[in-house]
Design a protein around this motif. Structure first.
Motif, PDB file in Angstrom:
ATOM      1  N   ILE A  22       1.254  -1.187   0.015  1.00 18.38           N
ATOM      2  CA  ILE A  22      -0.160   0.303  -0.064  1.00 18.38           C
ATOM      3  C   ILE A  22       1.079   1.232  -0.322  1.00 18.38           C
ATOM      4  O   ILE A  22       1.640   1.528   0.825  1.00 18.38           O
ATOM      5  N   TRP A  23       1.337   2.070  -0.802  1.00 17.74           N
ATOM      6  CA  TRP A  23       1.645   2.870  -1.383  1.00 17.74           C
ATOM      7  C   TRP A  23       1.068   4.110  -1.050  1.00 17.74           C
ATOM      8  O   TRP A  23      -0.266   4.218  -1.836  1.00 17.74           O
ATOM      9  N   ILE A  24       2.357   5.733  -1.496  1.00 10.02           N
ATOM     10  CA  ILE A  24       1.068   6.767  -1.834  1.00 10.02           C
ATOM     11  C   ILE A  24       2.193   7.165  -2.981  1.00 10.02           C
ATOM     12  O   ILE A  24       2.892   8.000  -3.370  1.00 10.02           O
ATOM     13  N   PRO A  25       0.947   7.444  -3.713  1.00 17.39           N
ATOM     14  CA  PRO A  25       1.371   7.966  -5.063  1.00 17.39           C
ATOM     15  C   PRO A  25       1.357   9.482  -4.861  1.00 17.39           C
ATOM     16  O   PRO A  25       1.378  10.303  -4.023  1.00 17.39           O
ATOM     17  N   GLY A  54       1.351   4.089   7.989  1.00 18.53           N
ATOM     18  CA  GLY A  54       1.663   2.680   7.999  1.00 18.53           C
ATOM     19  C   GLY A  54       2.129   2.004   5.996  1.00 18.53           C
ATOM     20  O   GLY A  54       1.886   1.038   5.716  1.00 18.53           O
ATOM     21  N   ALA A  55       2.113   3.024   5.137  1.00 11.67           N
ATOM     22  CA  ALA A  55       2.275   2.857   4.102  1.00 11.67           C
ATOM     23  C   ALA A  55       4.058   2.270   3.581  1.00 11.67           C
ATOM     24  O   ALA A  55       5.055   2.651   4.722  1.00 11.67           O
ATOM     25  N   GLY A  56       3.761   1.167   2.763  1.00  7.21           N
ATOM     26  CA  GLY A  56       4.895   0.571   2.187  1.00  7.21           C
ATOM     27  C   GLY A  56       5.860   1.450   2.030  1.00  7.21           C
ATOM     28  O   GLY A  56       7.244   2.215   2.660  1.00  7.21           O
ATOM     29  N   ALA A  57       5.705   2.934   0.570  1.00  4.06           N
ATOM     30  CA  ALA A  57       6.451   3.778   0.298  1.00  4.06           C
ATOM     31  C   ALA A  57       5.496   5.202  -0.326  1.00  4.06           C
ATOM     32  O   ALA A  57       4.199   5.118   0.054  1.00  4.06           O
ATOM     33  N   VAL A  58       5.963   6.021   0.031  1.00  6.64           N
ATOM     34  CA  VAL A  58       5.574   7.359  -0.028  1.00  6.64           C
ATOM     35  C   VAL A  58       5.996   7.575  -0.788  1.00  6.64           C
ATOM     36  O   VAL A  58       7.354   8.377  -0.979  1.00  6.64           O
ATOM     37  N   ILE A  59       5.542   8.764  -2.022  1.00  8.16           N
ATOM     38  CA  ILE A  59       6.095   8.499  -2.990  1.00  8.16           C
ATOM     39  C   ILE A  59       5.314  10.199  -3.947  1.00  8.16           C
ATOM     40  O   ILE A  59       4.844  11.041  -3.069  1.00  8.16           O
ATOM     41  N   ALA A 101      10.741   5.918   0.934  1.00  4.15           N
ATOM     42  CA  ALA A 101      10.870   6.949  -0.082  1.00  4.15           C
ATOM     43  C   ALA A 101      11.425   7.013  -0.746  1.00  4.15           C
ATOM     44  O   ALA A 101      12.316   6.812  -1.538  1.00  4.15           O
ATOM     45  N   GLY A 102      10.178   7.241  -1.983  1.00  2.95           N
ATOM     46  CA  GLY A 102       9.929   7.792  -2.956  1.00  2.95           C
ATOM     47  C   GLY A 102       9.904   8.633  -3.572  1.00  2.95           C
ATOM     48  O   GLY A 102       9.328  10.136  -3.227  1.00  2.95           O
TER      49      GLY A 102
END
Ligand SMILES: Cc1cc2nc3c(=O)[nH]c(=O)nc-3n(C[C@H](O)[C@H](O)[C@H](O)COP(=O)(O)O)c2cc1C
Length: 359
Positions: A22-25, A54-59, A101-102
Motif C-alpha cells: 500500500i503506497w502513496i502516489p 503505515g504506507a510501504g512507500a511514500v512517493i 521514500a520515493g
C-alpha cells in the motif's frame, strides 16, 4: 495464524525490500510558497503522516528537474543543494517510520507555468507574475494554456541531463525509489502522444521516435543511479482516443523501458487532452493488469482505490503488485494501518506512541 493479507506481503525491487504494497502516489501540494522549489514544514507533516500511517512507500509529488519543468511556481524542484537538503530531512523522517521514500521526477512541458489552485488566476501564469515560456515537442498549446516553444535537440539533451542530475541528488538525499513522470500530458507523455507531438525529426512520427525521449531519460537515470535503486515510470497508458497514444503502444514502450532497467510501471491514464473518460472504482486497474500481463513487468494500480477489501482483491488476484492510495490517504493518512486492522493483521510497525489506539 492465518497468513498476512496479500497487501502486507513485502515486495523486493532490486536492493530495496518494501514492507507492504500500500503506497502513496505523488500528489502536488503547491506549497513551496517562496517559489524556490524547496520543501517546507507542510511537506514534512504531509508526507510524514503517510509514513507514520503505515504506507510501504511514500512517493513525493511531481518535482521539477528544472525551474521551467514545474507545473506551478509553487512546485517542488530538485536542481540545487537547498532543495536536496530540505528533502533529505523528510526522507530521514520517513525512514524513521519504516517507510521507503520515493520521489517523482518531472518536467511539465507545455503544461508548466500554470496557476496553483490556491492562487487567484487560471491557466498560464504570465511572465510579469513569475511565469515562464513553456517547452514542448511542438509549438502547439494545451487547450486554454499558453503556446509552448518547440524544443531543439540541444534543449532535449539538457532535459535528459537534468533528469539524471536530479536523480543523483535524490539518491544523495536518501531516496529509495525514483519515479520518472511520463504521464498526465507532461513533457515525456507529450512526446509519446500523437496528440501533442508533430515533430519531423528523430523524436516524432513512429512510436520508436515518439518513445525516444522517455527511453533516453530512463537510460540516463539508470546509468546515473547504478543498479541498486528501483526505477519506476508513471505512464498514461491510454489517451482514451484512437487518435492518441493507445494501450497497445504503451505495452510496446513499456517493453523497451524494461530493457533499459525500469523495474515497475505506475499505471495512470489520460490528461494530455480534455477528453472525458469513464471513471469509477478502480477505473485504471484493468490497464495495470494488461501491462503487467503483456509486458511482464510489475505494476502499480491507481485511481479510486478507496476500500481495504478492494485494494486486497487487486493485489491478491494479481492485477497489480502494488496499490497506490491517493485521495483516500488525504482523507485518512492511516489508511494502511486501518486496512491492517480490518484484516486482523498486526504489523510490527505500529507507531509505539499510538499503540493504545490499536489494543
Ligand atoms: C492533490 C493531488 C495532487 C496530485 N499530484 C500528482 C502529481 O504530482 N503527480 C502525479 O503523477 N499525479 C498526481 N496526482 C494524481 C494522483 O497521483 C492519483 O493518480 C490520482 O489522484 C488517482 O488516485 P486516487 O483516486 O487514489 O486519488 C494528484 C492527485 C491529487 C488528488
Amino acid at each position: 495464524m492465518s497468513p498476512a493479507p496479500a497487501l502486507f506481503e513485502p515486495i523486493t525491487l532490486r536492493s530495496r525490500t518494501i514492507r507492504n504494497r500500500i503506497w502513496i502516489p505523488p500528489m502536488c501540494q503547491y506549497s513551496a510558497q517562496a517559489r524556490d522549489g524547496v520543501a517546507t514544514d507542510w511537506h514534512l507533516a504531509h508526507l510524514g503522516a503517510f509514513a507514520r500511517g503505515g504506507a510501504g512507500a511514500v512517493i513525493v509529488e511531481a518535482t521539477g528537474v528544472t525551474p521551467e519543468g514545474r507545473i506551478s511556481p509553487e512546485d517542488l524542484g530538485l536542481w540545487n543543494d537547498a532543495q536536496e537538503q530540505a528533502l533529505a530531512r523528510i526522507v530521514e523522517f520517513m525512514h524513521s517510520q519504516g517507510a521507503a521514500a520515493g520521489i517523482q521526477l518531472a518536467h511539465a512541458g507545455r503544461k508548466a507555468s500554470t496557476y496553483s489552485p490556491f492562487v487567484e488566476g487560471s491557466g498560464s501564469v504570465p511572465q510579469q507574475e513569475g511565469g515562464w515560456t513553456t517547452l514542448a515537442p511542438s509549438a502547439v498549446a494545451y487547450p486554454g494554456l499558453a503556446e509552448p516553444k518547440e524544443l531543439t535537440q540541444e534543449g532535449i539533451s539538457a532535459i535528459i541531463q537534468a533528469f539524471a542530475d536530479s536523480a543523483e541528488r535524490a539518491l544523495r538525499a536518501g531516496f529509495d525509489i525514483i519515479e520518472v513522470h511520463a504521464a498526465h500530458g507532461y513533457l515525456l507523455h507529450e512526446f509519446l502522444s500523437p496528440l501533442s507531438n508533430f515533430r519531423q525529426d528523430a523524436y516524432g512520427g513512429s512510436l520508436e521516435n515518439r518513445a525516444r525521449l522517455v527511453l533516453e531519460v530512463a537510460e540516463a537515470v539508470r546509468s546515473r543511479i547504478g543498479e541498486e535503486i528501483p526505477l519506476l515510470v508513471r505512464v498514461s497508458a491510454t489517451d482514451w482516443t484512437e487518435e492518441g497514444l493507445t494501450l497497445e503502444e504503451t505495452v510496446q514502450v513499456v517493453g523497451w523501458l524494461k530493457e533499459r532497467g525500469v523495474d515497475l510501471i505506475d499505471v495512470s491514464s489520460g490528461a494530455n487532452a480534455p477528453i472525458r473518460f469513464p471513471i469509477g472504482p478502480g477505473y485504471q486497474v484493468p490497464l495495470a493488469a494488461s501491462i503487467r500481463e503483456q509486458a511482464e513487468i510489475p505494476t502499480a494500480a491507481v485511481g479510486l482505490i478507496t476500500e481495504s477489501v478492494q485494494a486486497e482483491h487487486i493485489v491478491f488476484t494479481g492485477q497489480a503488485d502494488v496499490v497506490l492510495i491517493g485521495r483516500e490517504a488525504l482523507r485518512d493518512p492511516h489508511f494502511p494501518l486501518r486496512t491492517a486492522q480490518h484484516f486482523g493483521h498486526r504489523p510490527d510497525y505500529l507507531p509505539v506512541q499510538y499503540e493504545r489506539a490499536y489494543r
